[in-house]
Enzyme design. Structure first.
Site, PDB file in Angstrom:
ATOM      1  N   GLY A   1      42.791 -21.456 -55.983  1.00  9.82           N
ATOM      2  CA  GLY A   1      42.925 -21.805 -57.178  1.00  9.82           C
ATOM      3  C   GLY A   1      44.167 -21.280 -57.768  1.00  9.82           C
ATOM      4  O   GLY A   1      44.859 -19.994 -57.316  1.00  9.82           O
TER       5      GLY A   1
ATOM      6  N   THR B   1      44.190 -20.438 -61.045  1.00 15.32           N
ATOM      7  CA  THR B   1      44.751 -19.867 -62.111  1.00 15.32           C
ATOM      8  C   THR B   1      44.018 -18.262 -61.666  1.00 15.32           C
ATOM      9  O   THR B   1      44.136 -17.252 -62.141  1.00 15.32           O
ATOM     10  CB  THR B   1      42.751 -20.277 -62.907  1.00 15.32           C
ATOM     11  OG1 THR B   1      43.579 -21.567 -63.622  1.00 15.32           O
ATOM     12  CG2 THR B   1      42.258 -19.087 -64.271  1.00 15.32           C
TER      13      THR B   1
ATOM     14  N   THR C   1      49.373 -27.192 -54.677  1.00 16.09           N
ATOM     15  CA  THR C   1      48.981 -27.384 -53.054  1.00 16.09           C
ATOM     16  C   THR C   1      47.520 -27.905 -52.886  1.00 16.09           C
ATOM     17  O   THR C   1      46.904 -28.092 -52.515  1.00 16.09           O
ATOM     18  CB  THR C   1      48.073 -25.353 -54.172  1.00 16.09           C
ATOM     19  OG1 THR C   1      47.170 -25.911 -55.534  1.00 16.09           O
ATOM     20  CG2 THR C   1      48.583 -24.627 -54.178  1.00 16.09           C
ATOM     21  N   ALA C   2      48.232 -29.185 -53.827  1.00 12.75           N
ATOM     22  CA  ALA C   2      46.958 -30.532 -53.845  1.00 12.75           C
ATOM     23  C   ALA C   2      46.916 -30.987 -55.131  1.00 12.75           C
ATOM     24  O   ALA C   2      47.710 -31.279 -55.804  1.00 12.75           O
ATOM     25  CB  ALA C   2      45.180 -29.684 -54.246  1.00 12.75           C
TER      26      ALA C   2
ATOM     27  N   GLU D   1      38.943   8.057 -28.551  1.00 17.51           N
ATOM     28  CA  GLU D   1      39.367   9.569 -28.196  1.00 17.51           C
ATOM     29  C   GLU D   1      37.757   9.493 -26.835  1.00 17.51           C
ATOM     30  O   GLU D   1      38.327  11.180 -25.510  1.00 17.51           O
ATOM     31  CB  GLU D   1      38.993  10.458 -29.215  1.00 17.51           C
ATOM     32  CG  GLU D   1      40.201  10.506 -29.614  1.00 17.51           C
ATOM     33  CD  GLU D   1      40.130  10.122 -31.160  1.00 17.51           C
ATOM     34  OE1 GLU D   1      40.290  10.394 -32.453  1.00 17.51           O
ATOM     35  OE2 GLU D   1      39.306   8.930 -31.230  1.00 17.51           O
TER      36      GLU D   1
ATOM     37  N   CYS E   1      38.950  12.059 -36.038  1.00 17.96           N
ATOM     38  CA  CYS E   1      37.597  12.922 -37.367  1.00 17.96           C
ATOM     39  C   CYS E   1      37.300  13.809 -36.997  1.00 17.96           C
ATOM     40  O   CYS E   1      37.437  15.023 -35.933  1.00 17.96           O
ATOM     41  CB  CYS E   1      36.506  11.663 -37.512  1.00 17.96           C
ATOM     42  SG  CYS E   1      35.820  11.566 -35.937  1.00 17.96           S
TER      43      CYS E   1
ATOM     44  N   ARG F   1      41.385 -13.833 -41.675  1.00 17.96           N
ATOM     45  CA  ARG F   1      40.129 -13.853 -42.348  1.00 17.96           C
ATOM     46  C   ARG F   1      39.031 -13.188 -41.206  1.00 17.96           C
ATOM     47  O   ARG F   1      38.267 -12.498 -41.492  1.00 17.96           O
ATOM     48  CB  ARG F   1      39.229 -15.218 -42.568  1.00 17.96           C
ATOM     49  CG  ARG F   1      39.570 -16.127 -43.626  1.00 17.96           C
ATOM     50  CD  ARG F   1      39.032 -17.776 -42.877  1.00 17.96           C
ATOM     51  NE  ARG F   1      39.225 -18.661 -44.165  1.00 17.96           N
ATOM     52  CZ  ARG F   1      39.064 -20.084 -44.223  1.00 17.96           C
ATOM     53  NH1 ARG F   1      37.774 -20.330 -43.139  1.00 17.96           N
ATOM     54  NH2 ARG F   1      39.094 -20.780 -44.922  1.00 17.96           N
TER      55      ARG F   1
ATOM     56  N   LEU G   1      35.014 -21.087 -45.893  1.00 17.88           N
ATOM     57  CA  LEU G   1      35.578 -19.813 -46.067  1.00 17.88           C
ATOM     58  C   LEU G   1      35.450 -18.728 -44.141  1.00 17.88           C
ATOM     59  O   LEU G   1      35.161 -17.149 -45.121  1.00 17.88           O
ATOM     60  CB  LEU G   1      35.294 -19.175 -47.189  1.00 17.88           C
ATOM     61  CG  LEU G   1      35.812 -20.069 -48.346  1.00 17.88           C
ATOM     62  CD1 LEU G   1      35.619 -19.284 -49.520  1.00 17.88           C
ATOM     63  CD2 LEU G   1      37.338 -19.362 -48.013  1.00 17.88           C
TER      64      LEU G   1
ATOM     65  N   ASP H   1      36.305 -28.203 -51.974  1.00 18.82           N
ATOM     66  CA  ASP H   1      36.120 -28.469 -50.874  1.00 18.82           C
ATOM     67  C   ASP H   1      35.779 -28.572 -50.164  1.00 18.82           C
ATOM     68  O   ASP H   1      35.428 -28.242 -48.805  1.00 18.82           O
ATOM     69  CB  ASP H   1      37.675 -27.185 -50.760  1.00 18.82           C
ATOM     70  CG  ASP H   1      38.419 -27.588 -51.199  1.00 18.82           C
ATOM     71  OD1 ASP H   1      39.237 -28.501 -51.808  1.00 18.82           O
ATOM     72  OD2 ASP H   1      39.880 -26.189 -50.955  1.00 18.82           O
TER      73      ASP H   1
END
Length: 367
Positions: free
Chosen positions: A298, A300, A170-171, A61, A84, A193, A213, A209
């Protein structure tokens, strides 16, 4: 100043969508603040516009009002989030709009932040300004899913990202996974990300890997340093993170949940006590202002997030390839009856090179 010259007359929806477009300019840089855009219009003429670029800098604003100047008096302001109402690092925007003498304010989303939550709208109304709330609200909400959820519930918005073959793998059995998807899909992951305050993974994924990340390149962004990098959170209950891991090259952005290790403390890594996922997620919001979490993990850990009900959205990349029955599965949940299945609602399908990206949200529907 910009005159609107289309054959179709401008209306509230048109101008709000312009404000949404502006808000999106801050999607990689405003964390932990929300993305907000604002335009000032009078007699179909755009007088000023702006967006919030970074925490600590003026809000949308303010930029729009500066550009409009004295012409803002009697104009209409279109804002993607309720202005705000409190003094923080910047003065309240609701008061700025009042002082500028605008005649009307159109708001897309109410702000559930207890410091605002209707107070901004009330300040405007008390000053005799006409207020309309809810124009393009669904579109505007997409800008700030994490902020809105965190302010309303105290929990972050969790996206679960997976990349798999056609047969849901996946692998390879060895853990080899580079690369299932193509370059376009991997580039797309950088966007998710970049809009996240944290990327969360398990120690097994990191050991397999040696991943970073972080955000390394973004389409349309020339200066990667303008991006607020996400924190990298590693769940390591047995303290197996090696000091040689690439992720520790920038230890100040790393958080590790596991037993206390003096060597990590010496590097400046923030350490968290082992705790249930629900407690961890609440702590991320309350203590660290982390409102958007991207899980890249992964089978799990991904399954745990899903079965405990903490996933708000699944981003699934599917590559046109088969890896075979011995390759690692995407998830490892064990269901014995159809009634136990986890169902999802498909929100979007996008082709990225030869791959397909599915965006899904958990569904309460049962067969």
């Amino acid at each position: 100043m910009t005159e609107f010259t289309s054959n179709l007359p401008p209306n509230d929806l048109f101008w709000m969508r312009r404000a949404i477009e502006l808000a999106r300019l801050g999607q990689y840089s405003t964390k932990p603040n929300p993305n907000v855009g604002c335009v000032i219009v009078k007699d179909a003429q755009l007088l000023g516009e702006g967006h919030h670029p970074r925490a600590g800098q003026p809000h949308a604003e303010v930029f729009a009002l500066r550009q409009a100047g004295e012409q803002a008096r009697g104009a209409t302001a279109y804002v993607t989030l309720e202005p705000c109402a409190h003094y923080g690092r910047t003065p309240p925007c609701a008061k700025a709009l009042v002082d500028a003498g605008v005649a009307k304010v159109v708001v897309a989303c109410p702000d559930p932040n207890p410091l605002v939550a209707g107070k901004g709208v009330q300040i405007l109304k008390d000053a005799g300004i006409q207020v309309e709330v809810g124009v393009a609200e669904a579109e505007a909400r997409q800008l700030n899913l994490g902020f809105l959820k965190a302010m309303a519930t105290g929990m972050p918005y969790v996206r679960l990202k997976v990349a798999s073959s056609l047969d849901g793998r996946t692998a390879m059995a060895s853990g080899e996974s580079k690369w299932i998807t193509g370059t376009a899909a991997r580039a797309d992951v950088q966007h998710w990300r970049a809009i996240s305050a944290a990327v969360l993974t398990g120690i097994d994924t990191l050991l397999a890997d040696d991943c970073l990340l972080n955000v390394r390149h973004l389409e349309g962004v020339d200066d990667i340093h303008s991006v607020v990098q996400p924190k990298r959170i590693i769940l390591d209950r047995q303290g197996r993170l090696p000091l040689s891991a690439q992720i520790l090259q920038q230890p100040e952005t790393v958080m590790v949940m596991g037993p206390y290790r003096a060597e990590l403390a010496a590097l400046g890594v923030l350490q968290l006590e082992p705790q249930p996922l629900a407690t961890l997620l609440a702590q991320l919001v309350q203590q660290h202002q982390i409102y958007d979490v991207l899980v890249e993990a992964g089978a799990t850990l991904s399954t745990a997030f899903l079965q405990e009900g903490w996933v708000d959205e699944v981003i699934s990349y599917v590559a046109p390839t088969l890896l075979g029955h011995s390759a690692r599965a995407m998830f490892n949940a064990e269901f014995e009856q159809m009634a136990e299945q986890l169902r999802f609602k498909l929100c979007d399908v996008t082709q990225l090179g030869d791959d397909v990206r599915l965006r899904l949200i958990p569904s309460q529907e049962t067969l």
